[in-house]
Design an enzyme around this catalytic site. Structure first.
Site, PDB file in Angstrom:
ATOM      1  N   THR A   1     -12.602   9.678   7.681  1.00 33.82           N
ATOM      2  CA  THR A   1     -12.864  10.459   6.473  1.00 33.82           C
ATOM      3  C   THR A   1     -12.304   9.775   5.234  1.00 33.82           C
ATOM      4  OG1 THR A   1     -12.249  12.500   5.332  1.00 33.82           O
ATOM      5  CG2 THR A   1     -10.772  11.804   7.065  1.00 33.82           C
TER       6      THR A   1
ATOM      7  N   TYR B   1      -3.994  17.126   7.914  1.00 38.88           N
ATOM      8  CA  TYR B   1      -5.297  16.687   8.466  1.00 38.88           C
ATOM      9  C   TYR B   1      -5.556  15.231   8.111  1.00 38.88           C
ATOM     10  CZ  TYR B   1     -10.313  15.728   8.362  1.00 38.88           C
ATOM     11  OH  TYR B   1     -11.546  15.123   8.509  1.00 38.88           O
TER      12      TYR B   1
ATOM     13  N   LYS C   1      -5.790  11.849  10.496  1.00 37.93           N
ATOM     14  CA  LYS C   1      -6.988  11.007  10.563  1.00 37.93           C
ATOM     15  C   LYS C   1      -6.656   9.559  10.182  1.00 37.93           C
ATOM     16  CE  LYS C   1     -10.779  11.993  11.212  1.00 37.93           C
ATOM     17  NZ  LYS C   1     -11.597  11.992  12.459  1.00 37.93           N
TER      18      LYS C   1
HETATM   19  P1  NAD Z   1     -16.138  20.304  13.399  1.00 38.40           P
HETATM   20  O1  NAD Z   1     -14.817  20.972  13.262  1.00 38.40           O
HETATM   21  O2  NAD Z   1     -17.380  21.024  12.995  1.00 38.40           O
HETATM   22  O3  NAD Z   1     -16.349  19.862  14.918  1.00 38.40           O
HETATM   23  C1  NAD Z   1     -15.309  19.322  15.690  1.00 38.40           C
HETATM   24  C2  NAD Z   1     -15.731  19.346  17.155  1.00 38.40           C
HETATM   25  O4  NAD Z   1     -14.681  18.728  17.921  1.00 38.40           O
HETATM   26  C3  NAD Z   1     -15.922  20.759  17.712  1.00 38.40           C
HETATM   27  O5  NAD Z   1     -17.103  20.812  18.474  1.00 38.40           O
HETATM   28  C4  NAD Z   1     -14.696  20.974  18.574  1.00 38.40           C
HETATM   29  O6  NAD Z   1     -14.916  21.843  19.672  1.00 38.40           O
HETATM   30  C5  NAD Z   1     -14.405  19.552  19.039  1.00 38.40           C
HETATM   31  N1  NAD Z   1     -12.995  19.373  19.409  1.00 38.40           N
HETATM   32  C6  NAD Z   1     -11.896  19.744  18.713  1.00 38.40           C
HETATM   33  N2  NAD Z   1     -10.780  19.440  19.398  1.00 38.40           N
HETATM   34  C7  NAD Z   1     -11.186  18.831  20.540  1.00 38.40           C
HETATM   35  C8  NAD Z   1     -10.509  18.266  21.647  1.00 38.40           C
HETATM   36  N3  NAD Z   1      -9.163  18.278  21.730  1.00 38.40           N
HETATM   37  N4  NAD Z   1     -11.236  17.698  22.629  1.00 38.40           N
HETATM   38  C9  NAD Z   1     -12.589  17.680  22.564  1.00 38.40           C
HETATM   39  N5  NAD Z   1     -13.290  18.228  21.562  1.00 38.40           N
HETATM   40  C10 NAD Z   1     -12.599  18.791  20.556  1.00 38.40           C
HETATM   41  O7  NAD Z   1     -15.987  18.934  12.613  1.00 38.40           O
HETATM   42  P2  NAD Z   1     -17.070  18.090  11.775  1.00 38.40           P
HETATM   43  O8  NAD Z   1     -17.070  18.570  10.383  1.00 38.40           O
HETATM   44  O9  NAD Z   1     -18.337  18.026  12.549  1.00 38.40           O
HETATM   45  O10 NAD Z   1     -16.367  16.652  11.786  1.00 38.40           O
HETATM   46  C11 NAD Z   1     -16.604  15.735  12.840  1.00 38.40           C
HETATM   47  C12 NAD Z   1     -15.828  14.453  12.570  1.00 38.40           C
HETATM   48  O11 NAD Z   1     -16.216  13.902  11.315  1.00 38.40           O
HETATM   49  C13 NAD Z   1     -14.313  14.660  12.465  1.00 38.40           C
HETATM   50  O12 NAD Z   1     -13.677  13.551  13.066  1.00 38.40           O
HETATM   51  C14 NAD Z   1     -14.045  14.705  10.968  1.00 38.40           C
HETATM   52  O13 NAD Z   1     -12.726  14.270  10.691  1.00 38.40           O
HETATM   53  C15 NAD Z   1     -15.082  13.705  10.475  1.00 38.40           C
HETATM   54  N6  NAD Z   1     -15.562  13.913   9.075  1.00 38.40           N
HETATM   55  C16 NAD Z   1     -16.016  15.122   8.660  1.00 38.40           C
HETATM   56  C17 NAD Z   1     -16.526  15.266   7.355  1.00 38.40           C
HETATM   57  C18 NAD Z   1     -17.064  16.587   6.861  1.00 38.40           C
HETATM   58  O14 NAD Z   1     -17.413  16.694   5.688  1.00 38.40           O
HETATM   59  N7  NAD Z   1     -17.196  17.620   7.672  1.00 38.40           N
HETATM   60  C19 NAD Z   1     -16.576  14.156   6.517  1.00 38.40           C
HETATM   61  C20 NAD Z   1     -16.084  12.927   6.970  1.00 38.40           C
HETATM   62  C21 NAD Z   1     -15.608  12.823   8.268  1.00 38.40           C
HETATM   63  O1  DAU Z   2     -14.056  14.462   2.424  1.00 42.73           O
HETATM   64  C1  DAU Z   2     -14.320  14.638   3.780  1.00 42.73           C
HETATM   65  C2  DAU Z   2     -13.669  15.910   4.276  1.00 42.73           C
HETATM   66  O2  DAU Z   2     -14.388  16.992   3.701  1.00 42.73           O
HETATM   67  C3  DAU Z   2     -13.639  16.019   5.788  1.00 42.73           C
HETATM   68  O3  DAU Z   2     -12.839  14.990   6.302  1.00 42.73           O
HETATM   69  C4  DAU Z   2     -13.098  17.387   6.228  1.00 42.73           C
HETATM   70  O4  DAU Z   2     -13.191  17.521   7.635  1.00 42.73           O
HETATM   71  C5  DAU Z   2     -13.933  18.464   5.566  1.00 42.73           C
HETATM   72  O5  DAU Z   2     -13.407  19.740   5.897  1.00 42.73           O
HETATM   73  C6  DAU Z   2     -13.962  18.291   4.047  1.00 42.73           C
HETATM   74  O6  DAU Z   2     -12.656  18.551   3.462  1.00 42.73           O
HETATM   75  P1  DAU Z   2     -12.497  19.441   2.128  1.00 42.73           P
HETATM   76  O7  DAU Z   2     -11.126  19.965   2.098  1.00 42.73           O
HETATM   77  O8  DAU Z   2     -12.987  18.692   0.949  1.00 42.73           O
HETATM   78  O9  DAU Z   2     -13.588  20.576   2.465  1.00 42.73           O
HETATM   79  P2  DAU Z   2     -13.570  22.165   2.350  1.00 42.73           P
HETATM   80  O10 DAU Z   2     -14.930  22.636   2.693  1.00 42.73           O
HETATM   81  O11 DAU Z   2     -12.408  22.791   3.039  1.00 42.73           O
HETATM   82  O12 DAU Z   2     -13.327  22.383   0.767  1.00 42.73           O
HETATM   83  C7  DAU Z   2     -14.180  21.791  -0.207  1.00 42.73           C
HETATM   84  C8  DAU Z   2     -13.607  22.127  -1.575  1.00 42.73           C
HETATM   85  O13 DAU Z   2     -13.742  23.544  -1.796  1.00 42.73           O
HETATM   86  C9  DAU Z   2     -12.134  21.819  -1.716  1.00 42.73           C
HETATM   87  O14 DAU Z   2     -11.863  21.403  -3.047  1.00 42.73           O
HETATM   88  C10 DAU Z   2     -11.452  23.159  -1.456  1.00 42.73           C
HETATM   89  C11 DAU Z   2     -12.463  24.151  -2.009  1.00 42.73           C
HETATM   90  N1  DAU Z   2     -12.481  25.480  -1.365  1.00 42.73           N
HETATM   91  C12 DAU Z   2     -12.597  25.532  -0.015  1.00 42.73           C
HETATM   92  C13 DAU Z   2     -12.627  26.751   0.635  1.00 42.73           C
HETATM   93  C14 DAU Z   2     -12.743  26.811   2.150  1.00 42.73           C
HETATM   94  C15 DAU Z   2     -12.399  26.651  -2.135  1.00 42.73           C
HETATM   95  O15 DAU Z   2     -12.304  26.577  -3.383  1.00 42.73           O
HETATM   96  N2  DAU Z   2     -12.432  27.853  -1.493  1.00 42.73           N
HETATM   97  C16 DAU Z   2     -12.534  27.958  -0.129  1.00 42.73           C
HETATM   98  O16 DAU Z   2     -12.546  29.084   0.407  1.00 42.73           O
END
Ligand code: NAD
Ligand code: DAU
Length: 347
Positions: free
Chosen positions: A125, A151, A155
């Site tokens: 990330t 977090y 990572k």
């Molecule tokens: P998510 O929370 O939606 O999904 C995570 C998945 O991992 C779930 O299915 C959960 O059951 C599984 N999991 C958690 N702990 C586990 C364990 N101990 N063993 C096996 N499975 C387990 O997350 P996401 O948003 O899909 O993110 C996926 C990956 O991408 C993560 O590594 C996150 O850091 C990275 N990432 C996310 C974003 C974003 O915007 N969401 C951006 C950049 C990178």
């Molecule tokens: O940049 C990549 C990351 O983006 C990933 O690695 C993370 O897994 C993913 O959760 C995300 O992190 P953020 O903290 O940026 O995402 P989140 O959706 O939690 O929040 C987005 C923005 O919105 C952040 O500035 C916090 C704000 N926010 C979030 C929530 C849940 C609010 O203002 N109110 C809320 O209730």
């Protein structure tokens, strides 16, 4: 056949990746290993349920020995998505993040070496780089690692362990670092699905602090295309930053667009206490993956945001079941008796 082991394939990004692989790589045979924590939901894959090229193994990445017999190598690709992913939860309960994100990554690296693996993709990330001021240049792959939440710190540790496995053992590791994703099947604790589903139900929209934090939004399919390229053509040891091309927006600007698409009033917005250590701005320089692998984002926010709102409109049954907790019984109904499942019980 090309053998893919995907971890976290029942989560948001992982389930979209599995679907993309099945669609775009007819020779792909996939094992999806997921613990099914609160964030894992096999209903995210209901439309490909029963595809003979996809097999599910319930397992904990921090306890690979409990399921390794169900996922024997060698693997052409291991793509490691599984993680605890929500910043707010990491502030409340950092140890769970260390177990899954740090120990879990080391275990997956060891598993990949032991079973044999062509290329291991560490899905990282942009949060490992910390935060930017409004006028700062975007994060490059040479920006210092300065995580600000448990977090992000977990990572960062995971990325460094993946690098160490490459340097120490010669495992072919490629690391990606992406900005905020949006798209179908995102768990509704995250900003966009939470706000869209709350607004649809006329519930308040809790904005942290002044709401002027900036995120660099990218469609999940663009992220997954980059991961696919990194897996198939990435350089061993490389780090690829992946970000939106037109995606930088304040949280308030995103909310106003959502409310206008839904025809809901801005009076739903409530400013609440800020997140501790809240990163002000993320912005990603994707020039390396563009130049080396020819990756280009294809979905603009102008197209992507209305499509996202429409997806939540037409998939109310999916998010109703997530928000009510009913989705938690799906695995037991579909798989419980048949597979038993390795790994630890889901939290
Ligand atoms: P998510 O929370 O939606 O999904 C995570 C998945 O991992 C779930 O299915 C959960 O059951 C599984 N999991 C958690 N702990 C586990 C364990 N101990 N063993 C096996 N499975 C387990 O997350 P996401 O948003 O899909 O993110 C996926 C990956 O991408 C993560 O590594 C996150 O850091 C990275 N990432 C996310 C974003 C974003 O915007 N969401 C951006 C950049 C990178
Ligand atoms: O940049 C990549 C990351 O983006 C990933 O690695 C993370 O897994 C993913 O959760 C995300 O992190 P953020 O903290 O940026 O995402 P989140 O959706 O939690 O929040 C987005 C923005 O919105 C952040 O500035 C916090 C704000 N926010 C979030 C929530 C849940 C609010 O203002 N109110 C809320 O209730």
């Amino acid at each position: 056949m090309t053998r893919w082991l995907v971890t976290g394939g029942a989560g948001f990004i992982g389930s979209n990746f599995v679907r993309m692989l099945l669609r775009e790589r007819p020779d792909a045979e996939i094992v999806n290993v997921d613990l099914l924590t609160y964030a894992g939901n096999l209903e995210n894959l209901a439309d490909v349920e029963g595809d003979p090229r996809l097999r599910f193994v319930r397992g904990d990445v921090a306890a690979t020995e409990t399921w390794a017999a169900e996922a024997r190598g060698p693997w052409d690709f291991v793509v490691h998505f599984a993680a605890e992913s929500h910043v707010d939860r990491s502030i409340e309960d950092p140890v769970t993040f260390l177990r899954t994100n740090v120990t879990g990554t080391q275990r997956m690296l060891d598993f990949a070496r032991a079973e044999g693996c062509g290329t291991y993709v560490q899905v990282g990330t942009d949060e490992v780089y910390g935060t930017l001021a409004p006028e700062d240049p975007s994060f490059t792959i040479d920006s210092p690692i300065r995580p600000n939440s448990p977090y992000a710190a977990s990572k960062a540790a995971a990325d460094l362990l993946a690098r160490a496995a490459w340097r120490t053992h010669g495992l072919r590791v490629v690391t990606t670092r992406c900005s905020n994703n949006y798209g179908p099947y995102q768990f509704p604790e995250k900003f966009l699905p939470l706000m869209i589903t709350n607004a649809m139900a006329d519930l308040p929209l809790p904005v942290y602090g002044d709401g002027l934090q900036v995120r660099d939004w990218l469609h999940v399919d663009d992220h997954n295309r980059a991961i696919l390229l990194a897996a198939e053509r990435g350089r061993a040891g490389a780090v690829y930053n992946i970000g939106g091309h037109d995606g930088e927006r304040t949280n308030l600007a995103m909310l106003r667009d959502i409310l206008s698409i839904l025809g809901k009033p801005e009076s739903l917005i409530r400013h609440v206490e800020d997140r501790k250590g809240h990163d002000r701005r993320y912005s990603i320089d994707s020039s390396v993956i563009r130049a080396e692998l020819g990756w280009e984002p294809t979905v603009t926010l102008e197209e992507g945001l209305p499509a996202l709102v429409e997806w939540y409109r037409s998939h109310r049954a999916w998010w109703d079941r997530v928000k009510s907790g009913a989705y938690r019984g799906y695995y037991e109904k579909m798989y419980g008796a048949r597979l038993g499942g390795g790994g630890s019980p889901a939290r």
